[in-house]
Design an enzyme around this catalytic site. Structure first.
Site, PDB file in Angstrom:
ATOM      1  N   ARG A  91       0.828  -1.203   0.000  1.00 30.54           N
ATOM      2  CA  ARG A  91       0.000   0.000   0.000  1.00 30.54           C
ATOM      3  C   ARG A  91       0.867   1.260   0.000  1.00 30.54           C
ATOM      4  NH1 ARG A  91      -4.913  -1.040   2.280  1.00 30.54           N
ATOM      5  NH2 ARG A  91      -3.915  -2.379   3.834  1.00 30.54           N
ATOM      6  N   TYR A  92       1.970   1.217   0.741  1.00 28.83           N
ATOM      7  CA  TYR A  92       2.884   2.355   0.855  1.00 28.83           C
ATOM      8  C   TYR A  92       4.185   1.960   0.168  1.00 28.83           C
ATOM      9  CZ  TYR A  92      -0.271   3.194   4.814  1.00 28.83           C
ATOM     10  OH  TYR A  92      -1.370   3.375   5.609  1.00 28.83           O
ATOM     11  N   ARG A  95       7.097  -0.257   2.288  1.00 32.91           N
ATOM     12  CA  ARG A  95       6.799  -1.377   3.179  1.00 32.91           C
ATOM     13  C   ARG A  95       5.669  -2.235   2.619  1.00 32.91           C
ATOM     14  NH1 ARG A  95       5.530   3.600   4.746  1.00 32.91           N
ATOM     15  NH2 ARG A  95       3.609   4.102   5.843  1.00 32.91           N
ATOM     16  N   CYS A 104      -5.876 -17.275  13.808  1.00 35.09           N
ATOM     17  CA  CYS A 104      -5.551 -16.515  15.025  1.00 35.09           C
ATOM     18  C   CYS A 104      -5.829 -17.396  16.239  1.00 35.09           C
ATOM     19  CB  CYS A 104      -6.428 -15.270  15.137  1.00 35.09           C
ATOM     20  SG  CYS A 104      -6.271 -14.168  13.729  1.00 35.09           S
ATOM     21  N   CYS A 108     -11.383 -11.929  17.330  1.00 36.34           N
ATOM     22  CA  CYS A 108     -11.948 -10.709  17.893  1.00 36.34           C
ATOM     23  C   CYS A 108     -13.255 -10.413  17.164  1.00 36.34           C
ATOM     24  CB  CYS A 108     -10.972  -9.552  17.700  1.00 36.34           C
ATOM     25  SG  CYS A 108      -9.294  -9.990  18.209  1.00 36.34           S
ATOM     26  N   CYS A 111     -13.062  -7.795  14.318  1.00 35.57           N
ATOM     27  CA  CYS A 111     -11.901  -7.930  13.428  1.00 35.57           C
ATOM     28  C   CYS A 111     -12.148  -7.317  12.047  1.00 35.57           C
ATOM     29  CB  CYS A 111     -11.558  -9.411  13.261  1.00 35.57           C
ATOM     30  SG  CYS A 111     -10.238  -9.673  12.068  1.00 35.57           S
ATOM     31  N   ARG A 113     -10.455  -8.055   9.447  1.00 42.44           N
ATOM     32  CA  ARG A 113     -10.267  -9.073   8.401  1.00 42.44           C
ATOM     33  C   ARG A 113     -11.131 -10.292   8.705  1.00 42.44           C
ATOM     34  NH1 ARG A 113      -4.238  -7.774   8.351  1.00 42.44           N
ATOM     35  NH2 ARG A 113      -4.163  -6.092   6.837  1.00 42.44           N
ATOM     36  N   ASP A 274     -12.761  -0.054  12.232  1.00 46.73           N
ATOM     37  CA  ASP A 274     -13.020  -0.132  10.785  1.00 46.73           C
ATOM     38  C   ASP A 274     -14.471  -0.529  10.509  1.00 46.73           C
ATOM     39  OD1 ASP A 274     -10.365   0.478   9.867  1.00 46.73           O
ATOM     40  OD2 ASP A 274      -9.771  -1.466  10.712  1.00 46.73           O
ATOM     41  N   ASP A 311      -8.017   4.047   9.079  1.00 49.56           N
ATOM     42  CA  ASP A 311      -7.689   3.509   7.762  1.00 49.56           C
ATOM     43  C   ASP A 311      -8.782   3.950   6.802  1.00 49.56           C
ATOM     44  OD1 ASP A 311      -5.424   1.556   7.074  1.00 49.56           O
ATOM     45  OD2 ASP A 311      -5.878   1.106   9.179  1.00 49.56           O
ATOM     46  N   LYS A 318      -3.580   4.949   6.111  1.00 45.45           N
ATOM     47  CA  LYS A 318      -3.949   5.531   7.403  1.00 45.45           C
ATOM     48  C   LYS A 318      -3.854   7.051   7.347  1.00 45.45           C
ATOM     49  CE  LYS A 318      -2.530   1.765  10.379  1.00 45.45           C
ATOM     50  NZ  LYS A 318      -2.299   0.846   9.245  1.00 45.45           N
TER      51      LYS A 318
HETATM   52  S1  SF4 Z   1      -8.115  -8.468  15.019  1.00 43.83           S
HETATM   53 FE1  SF4 Z   1      -8.558 -10.133  13.538  1.00 43.83          FE
HETATM   54  S2  SF4 Z   1      -6.567 -10.685  12.681  1.00 43.83           S
HETATM   55 FE2  SF4 Z   1      -6.177  -9.581  14.632  1.00 43.83          FE
HETATM   56  S3  SF4 Z   1      -6.079 -11.182  16.225  1.00 43.83           S
HETATM   57 FE3  SF4 Z   1      -8.179 -10.420  16.181  1.00 43.83          FE
HETATM   58  S4  SF4 Z   1      -9.232 -11.867  14.810  1.00 43.83           S
HETATM   59 FE4  SF4 Z   1      -7.025 -12.103  14.406  1.00 43.83          FE
END
Ligand code: SF4
Length: 350
Positions: A91-92, A95, A104, A108, A111, A113, A274, A311, A318
């Site tokens: 994206r940048y 990096r 994971c 979360c 999340c 993603r 997000d 973002d 960002k």
């Molecule tokens: S935010 Fe998403 S990618 Fe990061 S640890 Fe939690 S579930 Fe996994």
């Protein structure tokens, strides 16, 4: 109650006393859409007597997750448009993200993603795609930093991580390797001598960005895990997502930032949440976020100040979205607001 393995189903959540048995069916519907995992360390942090527990809120599924808002997106920060080969997000200019794994230790509920991670997600990068990703990094001399994210790269075995990092070692123009992880908090026992040694196998400057959102996540075990990394010469920074019902209070946020600094972790990013699908119950307004970020100024040391960032949807990167402390009055004069909210002229009028 002792939990000795990760909780992954509605039945197990009910068995562990984390949801009411009557909610099992509704939670099953959520779990079949978005992955669930709660490690024993996280289960141990949850206060089952608190219906609004900020740790539970981050990890225990909620039926609200199946309610979508029109502004929400499957790929909220726009990884897709910046992915020249599978596993790389460029994206940048200087990096790249290297997404070697989409698994994971915990999932979360907010999340960004969430459509890509989990058992039904994109999994681990197959060997041929990993080769192509490493070749991409090797072929682009402007890439100074490689950020291993996912998923959580620290779920990979030390041997696997070492293999990947030794390949980065051979790329001379890469100077910095950064890992984004929740492991020191959610599975601190995983940070052992083998994993710590593997993380350093690139021979580059090595950073670990720890994702934690509430001061209770910085348990004694989590702090000890971080100390093992830092004592081995790894630099740690933090990232926190601003979340309604978790850390949207000045004192909670201040305690979290102090906890990071006490642990020798430099606060780095405070993310505006997000537009991930089904996460509206976590979102606060930009104005609320700006007020919370501003509340840290003066309340806690300069060392404890993260950058409040958003973002930009669509993959535009960002942007810092802190409230502006300075405004132009024209003619080279400005008004600056101090941490108490009092305005001052700059340069001073008298
Ligand atoms: S935010 Fe998403 S990618 Fe990061 S640890 Fe939690 S579930 Fe996994």
């Amino acid at each position: 109650m002792t939990i000795d393995r990760p909780i992954r189903t509605a039945r197990e959540l009910a068995g562990a006393g984390l949801i009411d048995a009557k909610a099992e069916e509704a939670i099953s519907r959520v779990a079949s859409r978005y992955a669930v995992a709660i490690t024993p360390a996280v289960a141990g942090l949850i206060d089952r007597d608190d219906p609004n527990d900020p740790i539970a809120r981050q990890f225990v599924p909620d039926p609200t997750e199946l309610t979508l808002s029109p502004e929400e997106r499957v790929d909220p920060i726009g990884d897709g448009p910046h992915s020249p080969v599978t596993g790389i997000v460029h994206r940048y200019p200087d990096r790249v993200l290297l997404k070697a794994v989409h698994v994971c230790p915990v999932y979360c509920r907010f999340c960004f993603r969430r459509e890509m991670v989990g058992p039904q997600g994109l999994g681990t990068l197959p060997a041929a795609e990993l080769d192509a990703a490493i070749n991409y990094i090797a072929g682009h001399r402007q890439i100074w930093e490689v950020i291993l994210t996912g998923g959580d790269p620290l779920v990979l075995s030390p041997r696997r991580l070492q293999e990947i990092l030794e390949r980065l070692r051979a790329i001379e123009h890469v100077k910095v390797v950064r890992f984004h992880t929740r492991v020191p908090v959610v599975e601190p026992e995983r940070i052992d001598a083998d994993l710590t040694a593997a993380l350093k196998a690139s021979g580059k400057a090595t950073y670990v960005a720890l994702h934690a959102n509430h001061p209770r996540e910085l348990s004694a075990a989590a702090r000890a895990a971080a100390a093992r990394l830092i004592d081995a010469g790894i630099v740690m920074v933090s990232q926190t997502v601003l979340l309604k019902g978790v850390n949207d209070h000045p004192e909670v946020l201040a305690d979290l930032m102090r906890g990071f600094v006490e642990t020798r972790i430099k606060p780095y990013y405070l993310h505006h949440p997000d537009l991930a699908p089904g996460t509206g119950h976590f979102r606060l307004s930009i104005e609320e976020g700006q007020a919370l970020a501003a509340s840290l100024r003066g309340r806690v040391s300069g060392l404890c100040q993260p950058a409040y960032v958003l973002d930009i949807p669509g993959g535009h990167g960002k942007a810092v979205v802190s409230a502006n402390a300075i405004s132009s009055e024209g003619g080279g004069s400005y008004t600056i607001t101090d941490f108490r909210g009092n305005p001052h002229s700059y340069p001073p009028k008298e």
